[in-house]
Design an enzyme around this catalytic site. Structure first.
Site, mmCIF file in Angstrom:
data_model
loop_
_atom_site.group_PDB
_atom_site.id
_atom_site.type_symbol
_atom_site.label_atom_id
_atom_site.label_comp_id
_atom_site.label_asym_id
_atom_site.label_seq_id
_atom_site.Cartn_x
_atom_site.Cartn_y
_atom_site.Cartn_z
ATOM 1 N N CYS A 33 5.926 -11.018 -117.190
ATOM 2 C CA CYS A 33 6.805 -11.420 -116.371
ATOM 3 C C CYS A 33 8.804 -11.110 -116.499
ATOM 4 C CB CYS A 33 6.810 -13.381 -116.728
ATOM 5 S SG CYS A 33 5.371 -14.123 -115.383
ATOM 6 N N SER B 157 2.941 -17.161 -106.710
ATOM 7 C CA SER B 157 2.864 -15.861 -107.895
ATOM 8 C C SER B 157 4.709 -15.867 -108.034
ATOM 9 C CB SER B 157 3.004 -14.621 -106.430
ATOM 10 O OG SER B 157 2.088 -15.004 -105.803
ATOM 11 N N THR B 158 4.999 -15.275 -108.996
ATOM 12 C CA THR B 158 6.411 -15.085 -109.067
ATOM 13 C C THR B 158 7.247 -14.078 -107.660
ATOM 14 O OG1 THR B 158 6.414 -15.400 -111.723
ATOM 15 C CG2 THR B 158 8.067 -14.011 -110.492
ATOM 16 N N ALA C 115 -7.355 -14.734 -108.860
ATOM 17 C CA ALA C 115 -8.324 -15.458 -110.314
ATOM 18 C C ALA C 115 -7.455 -14.969 -111.161
ATOM 19 C CB ALA C 115 -9.427 -15.028 -109.700
ATOM 20 N N GLY D 116 7.387 -8.693 -124.438
ATOM 21 C CA GLY D 116 6.828 -8.073 -123.805
ATOM 22 C C GLY D 116 5.909 -9.104 -122.376
ATOM 23 N N ARG E 83 -14.316 -9.592 -110.855
ATOM 24 C CA ARG E 83 -13.042 -11.017 -111.786
ATOM 25 C C ARG E 83 -13.923 -11.833 -111.866
ATOM 26 N NH1 ARG E 83 -6.702 -10.979 -112.163
ATOM 27 N NH2 ARG E 83 -7.359 -10.358 -114.375
ATOM 28 N N PHE F 34 0.854 -8.371 -126.423
ATOM 29 C CA PHE F 34 2.296 -9.157 -125.878
ATOM 30 C C PHE F 34 2.581 -9.951 -126.492
ATOM 31 C CE2 PHE F 34 3.549 -11.964 -123.142
ATOM 32 C CZ PHE F 34 2.394 -12.731 -122.190
ATOM 33 N N ALA G 205 13.593 -13.473 -133.646
ATOM 34 C CA ALA G 205 13.734 -11.761 -133.643
ATOM 35 C C ALA G 205 11.995 -11.055 -133.397
ATOM 36 C CB ALA G 205 14.529 -10.936 -134.748
ATOM 37 N N LEU H 45 13.021 -16.897 -111.311
ATOM 38 C CA LEU H 45 13.902 -15.925 -112.334
ATOM 39 C C LEU H 45 14.994 -16.063 -113.127
ATOM 40 C CD1 LEU H 45 14.309 -13.607 -108.944
ATOM 41 C CD2 LEU H 45 12.782 -14.103 -110.255
HETATM 42 C C1 UDX Z 1 6.727 -16.680 -119.985
HETATM 43 C C2 UDX Z 1 7.856 -17.471 -119.499
HETATM 44 O O1 UDX Z 1 7.397 -18.735 -120.507
HETATM 45 C C3 UDX Z 1 6.453 -18.249 -118.575
HETATM 46 O O2 UDX Z 1 7.874 -19.818 -118.979
HETATM 47 C C4 UDX Z 1 6.489 -17.420 -117.732
HETATM 48 O O3 UDX Z 1 5.549 -18.813 -116.415
HETATM 49 C C5 UDX Z 1 5.909 -16.702 -118.215
HETATM 50 O O4 UDX Z 1 6.848 -15.782 -118.881
HETATM 51 P P1 UDX Z 1 4.438 -15.268 -121.285
HETATM 52 O O5 UDX Z 1 5.441 -14.022 -120.938
HETATM 53 O O6 UDX Z 1 3.011 -15.604 -121.442
HETATM 54 O O7 UDX Z 1 5.042 -16.158 -120.643
HETATM 55 O O8 UDX Z 1 5.052 -15.262 -122.999
HETATM 56 P P2 UDX Z 1 6.172 -16.118 -123.658
HETATM 57 O O9 UDX Z 1 6.229 -16.860 -124.644
HETATM 58 O O10 UDX Z 1 7.118 -16.817 -122.845
HETATM 59 O O11 UDX Z 1 6.878 -15.305 -124.576
HETATM 60 C C6 UDX Z 1 7.655 -14.069 -123.434
HETATM 61 C C7 UDX Z 1 7.547 -12.528 -125.031
HETATM 62 O O12 UDX Z 1 8.585 -13.178 -125.832
HETATM 63 C C8 UDX Z 1 6.703 -12.172 -125.997
HETATM 64 O O13 UDX Z 1 6.329 -10.647 -126.402
HETATM 65 C C9 UDX Z 1 6.958 -13.092 -127.361
HETATM 66 O O14 UDX Z 1 5.940 -11.960 -128.112
HETATM 67 C C10 UDX Z 1 8.561 -12.259 -126.445
HETATM 68 N N1 UDX Z 1 8.959 -13.795 -127.888
HETATM 69 C C11 UDX Z 1 8.700 -14.789 -127.311
HETATM 70 C C12 UDX Z 1 9.249 -13.217 -128.602
HETATM 71 O O15 UDX Z 1 10.118 -11.912 -129.223
HETATM 72 N N2 UDX Z 1 10.930 -14.247 -129.318
HETATM 73 C C13 UDX Z 1 10.492 -15.227 -128.651
HETATM 74 O O16 UDX Z 1 11.364 -16.017 -129.689
HETATM 75 C C14 UDX Z 1 9.492 -15.998 -128.122
HETATM 76 P P1 ADP Z 2 -0.850 -13.180 -112.402
HETATM 77 O O1 ADP Z 2 -0.585 -12.529 -113.901
HETATM 78 O O2 ADP Z 2 0.566 -13.078 -111.936
HETATM 79 O O3 ADP Z 2 -1.460 -13.758 -112.620
HETATM 80 P P2 ADP Z 2 -3.296 -11.039 -112.191
HETATM 81 O O4 ADP Z 2 -3.005 -9.671 -112.094
HETATM 82 O O5 ADP Z 2 -4.011 -11.487 -113.077
HETATM 83 O O6 ADP Z 2 -1.891 -11.306 -111.685
HETATM 84 O O7 ADP Z 2 -4.479 -11.876 -111.099
HETATM 85 C C1 ADP Z 2 -3.884 -11.445 -109.912
HETATM 86 C C2 ADP Z 2 -5.309 -11.094 -108.809
HETATM 87 O O8 ADP Z 2 -4.992 -11.637 -107.885
HETATM 88 C C3 ADP Z 2 -6.411 -9.827 -108.858
HETATM 89 O O9 ADP Z 2 -7.266 -10.734 -110.307
HETATM 90 C C4 ADP Z 2 -5.807 -9.910 -108.025
HETATM 91 O O10 ADP Z 2 -7.139 -9.043 -107.398
HETATM 92 C C5 ADP Z 2 -5.717 -10.705 -106.882
HETATM 93 N N1 ADP Z 2 -5.274 -10.003 -105.525
HETATM 94 C C6 ADP Z 2 -4.553 -9.335 -105.087
HETATM 95 N N2 ADP Z 2 -4.305 -9.051 -104.360
HETATM 96 C C7 ADP Z 2 -5.393 -10.112 -103.573
HETATM 97 C C8 ADP Z 2 -5.887 -10.390 -101.993
HETATM 98 N N3 ADP Z 2 -4.934 -9.956 -101.149
HETATM 99 N N4 ADP Z 2 -7.198 -11.519 -101.857
HETATM 100 C C9 ADP Z 2 -7.763 -11.815 -102.774
HETATM 101 N N5 ADP Z 2 -6.944 -11.470 -104.179
HETATM 102 C C10 ADP Z 2 -5.720 -10.848 -104.741
#
Ligand code: UDX
Ligand code: ADP
Length: 480
Positions: A275, A129-130, A11, A272, A40, A337, A267, A220
């Site tokens: 992913c 999950s990734t 969750a 951060g 959670r 981030f 820029a 990826l």
């Molecule tokens: C990313 C992917 O966009 C999304 O498709 C995937 O499922 C998960 O990873 P997220 O990390 O949530 O999503 O946010 P994103 O908007 O991609 O930004 C990532 C980082 O890049 C942030 O720190 C953001 O501030 C930075 N960023 C983004 C820049 O510095 N410049 C940009 O032009 C865009």
């Molecule tokens: P994401 O950004 O990938 O969603 P999070 O850390 O926000 O990652 O969420 C992952 C969740 O999965 C956490 O709340 C964690 O407690 C839960 N989790 C991890 N392993 C298990 C498991 N084996 N069974 C149930 N919940 C799990």
């Protein structure tokens, strides 16, 4: 099979919003999100959700208790579900083989083992999950090796492309939904079942079906491409600072080429999030394992450039403050981030704060959504400091940007929150030690206006004039 019940294991930032939207758009399906963390789940069932995501509260309020449930009873939810999403976290390994690069699949594995233990009947298990390429195969191995009579599984890969802060819109209006499955009759049937779920709101032409490994690698690859664009523009921001070009003008000119496009060319102090770094490290590790060192080195450079950008920014702060920040009061605006999230995973702010703390600065941190406890945890974690007590005494977390900046020598802006654009900078300037500095790590402020107010302003990818100090400090006060 008609899918009537969905269970989502995990969750978090992915499982919570994704299943909330499925529940909203599929009133004929009962969705239960389970997690091993009692806290959670209690938060998901409370007024204050465990994650901040614009628009999420409304969706949860609308569906919770109707066809959306949050529970710790993982076994029952698995047993009753026709389709199970695995949305657990897959952090980078911190020890052992592949340390610092490979994805740690222990949570995925434990979820798979739990399914193997309790499932009955036919189940579609969806990896959300990734995870590294071929993880679906590992899940399948665990499930089939522990198979009991009367139970059968189909494994699908359905990567998540939502970005935090815009997750609800990303889910409602996805560019594409990607579903990978086994190239067998049963595999195709399972893919169709999941397509049916998404077709409740996503046009069929935006649902792509591929083989499992293409789907896993595409996730990826998409993140690697996005991060690569940011590292590319950030690398050029350094060139701009040395030449007088403006990175925003360059990004605009480049992005107007329809073959390139304008997205992800902003820029910044560095990317951060949970992913980008993790997925690229994963890709690098996979390439090394596949004996493709040139490909590994190519993608590794995206991370290296990001590290360079973060440390270049921190170094410029220190250099500008007369080469020392020891005992100086520095306000940090923003710790998440990116804007519109309370998530700090891999936030550039952590790296900048660490460097300044190492140099003896006193930090005053304000972020509209990050919890105080999270900031302290991030900055005192054993992976970042050996002196947690010293760090604790050097940071103050503020609830207000005005108290955070009062009496400070400099403001370091690390997150592009909209509210930072409209602060009363005249008032802030008056309360600061002079010369008062602003380091805009996101290029969001009105620099000309700030200079008029008296600030010494520096930003990313652009030289700003500093007439007084340029004369006094000569070449040692090179402008960022
Ligand atoms: C990313 C992917 O966009 C999304 O498709 C995937 O499922 C998960 O990873 P997220 O990390 O949530 O999503 O946010 P994103 O908007 O991609 O930004 C990532 C980082 O890049 C942030 O720190 C953001 O501030 C930075 N960023 C983004 C820049 O510095 N410049 C940009 O032009 C865009
Ligand atoms: P994401 O950004 O990938 O969603 P999070 O850390 O926000 O990652 O969420 C992952 C969740 O999965 C956490 O709340 C964690 O407690 C839960 N989790 C991890 N392993 C298990 C498991 N084996 N069974 C149930 N919940 C799990």
């Amino acid at each position: 099979m008609v899918i009537k019940k969905i269970c989502c294991i995990g969750a978090g930032y992915v499982g919570g919003p994704t299943c909330s939207i499925i529940a909203l758009k599929c009133p004929d399906i009962v969705v239960t999100v389970v997690d091993k963390s009692k806290d959670r789940i209690a938060q998901w069932n409370s007024e204050k959700l465990p994650i901040y995501e614009p628009g999420l509260d409304d969706v949860v309020k609308q569906c919770r208790g109707c066809n959306l449930f949050f529970s710790t009873d993982i076994a029952t939810a698995i047993r009753e579900a026709d389709l199970i999403f695995i949305s657990v976290n897959t952090p980078t390994k911190t020890f052992g083989n592949g340390k610092g690069r490979a994805a740690d699949l222990k949570y995925v594995e434990s979820a798979a083992r739990m399914i193997a233990e309790v499932a009955t009947g036919n189940k579609i298990v969806v990896e959300k999950s990734t995870v590294p390429v071929r993880a679906a195969e590992s899940i399948l191995n665990i499930l089939r090796a522990n198979n009991r009579p009367g139970v059968s599984y189909q494994i699908l890969s359905n990567p998540e492309f939502l970005a935090e802060g815009t997750a609800i819109n990303d889910l409602l209006n996805s560019d594409r939904v990607l579903i990978g499955g086994e190239d067998t009759e049963e595999g195709h049937a399972a893919v169709e079942e999941l397509c049916w779920v998404y077709e409740h709101w996503i046009p069929r032409e935006r649902i792509l079906t591929t083989n499992t490994w293409s789907s896993e690698l595409s996730k990826l690859a998409a993140n690697a491409f996005l991060a690569q664009r940011i590292s590319s523009i950030n690398s050029l921001s350094a060139v701009c600072e040395s030449t007088g070009a403006d990175i925003s003008e360059v990004a605009r000119a480049v992005g107007l080429d329809s073959r390139i496009g304008p997205g992800f060319l902003q820029a910044s102090v560095g990317f951060g999030g949970s992913c980008f770094q993790k997925d690229i490290l994963n890709l690098v590790y996979i390439c090394e394992c596949l004996n493709l060192p040139e490909v590994a080195a190519y993608w590794q450079q995206v991370i290296t450039m990001n590290e360079y950008q973060k440390s270049r920014f921190s170094a410029k702060v220190i250099e500008s403050l007369f080469n020392t920040v020891t005992d100086k009061q520095i306000a940090m605006l923003g710790f998440a981030f990116k804007k519109d999230t309370g998530d700090t995973r891999e936030s550039a702010a952590i790296s900048v704060a660490n460097t300044l703390l190492d140099e003896g600065a006193q930090l005053h941190i304000y972020d509209p959504k990050v919890e105080k406890s999270q900031i302290i945890e991030d900055l005192t974690h054993p992976s970042v400091t050996e002196e947690p007590e010293r760090v604790k005494s050097a940071i103050t977390i503020h609830k207000d940007p005005y108290t955070a900046t009062q009496g400070t020598h400099a403001i370091v802006l690390c997150t592009e929150w909209d509210e930072f654009k409209t602060l009363d900078y005249r008032k802030i300037y008056e309360g600061m030690v002079k010369p008062a500095y602003i380091f805009d790590g996101r290029k969001i402020l009105d620099h000309a206006e700030l200079i008029k107010l008296g600030f010494q302003v520096q930003t990313i990818g652009k030289r700003l004039s500093r007439p007084n100090l340029a004369r006094v400090w000569g070449s040692s006060s090179q402008i960022l």
